[in-house]
Design a protein around this motif. Sequence first.
Motif, PDB file in Angstrom:
ATOM      1  N   UNK A  35      44.875  25.145  47.397  1.00 12.98           N
ATOM      2  CA  UNK A  35      44.437  26.738  47.776  1.00 12.98           C
ATOM      3  C   UNK A  35      43.153  26.752  48.261  1.00 12.98           C
ATOM      4  N   UNK A  36      43.136  25.957  49.379  1.00 13.61           N
ATOM      5  CA  UNK A  36      41.664  25.805  49.938  1.00 13.61           C
ATOM      6  C   UNK A  36      42.310  26.378  51.265  1.00 13.61           C
ATOM      7  N   UNK A  37      41.071  27.263  51.695  1.00 11.95           N
ATOM      8  CA  UNK A  37      41.339  27.901  52.897  1.00 11.95           C
ATOM      9  C   UNK A  37      41.123  26.984  54.124  1.00 11.95           C
ATOM     10  N   UNK A  38      42.101  27.097  55.103  1.00  9.16           N
ATOM     11  CA  UNK A  38      42.297  26.178  56.312  1.00  9.16           C
ATOM     12  C   UNK A  38      40.902  26.387  57.079  1.00  9.16           C
ATOM     13  N   UNK A  39      40.577  27.470  57.387  1.00  7.08           N
ATOM     14  CA  UNK A  39      39.211  27.815  58.224  1.00  7.08           C
ATOM     15  C   UNK A  39      38.079  27.144  57.493  1.00  7.08           C
TER      16      UNK A  39
END
Length: 135
Positions: A35-39
């Motif tokens: 659940x890590x933000x791709x941005x």
Amino acid sequence: MFMESDDAHTSVKGSYFRRIFNTHYNLGFGAPKTDVCSKCLELNEKIKIETDPNKKNELIIEKRVHSLRAKAFFEKLKEKEDGLKIISFDCQKNLPLPKVPDQICYYSRQLYFFNLTMVEGSSTLPMIKERVFSY
């Protein structure tokens, strides 16, 4: 010859192999982040490789603005307003039918079972069947 030498009982530490795998083969050890933000990931990698200090500062500022916007968004989700309905959805699983071990059949399947779940309300509310819908 090798078996007769004194070096046959020499042991190598795990850190030796870890260094080789990390530096020569681009393999890492450890659990991957979920659940890590791709941005955020993209900006972190750009910051790591950027050599120009001005451009690096711009990337750091962009990352900071992005994280502040994300925090504001999640704070807004926590607010309770009358007349506001929050709906989240998740396409949980796409199951090919029928389930057979033959690979040739896998590519000729025509039927899939899609499980789409929708939840009414925020993540702080309890999950009760009146708020969870599965299609």
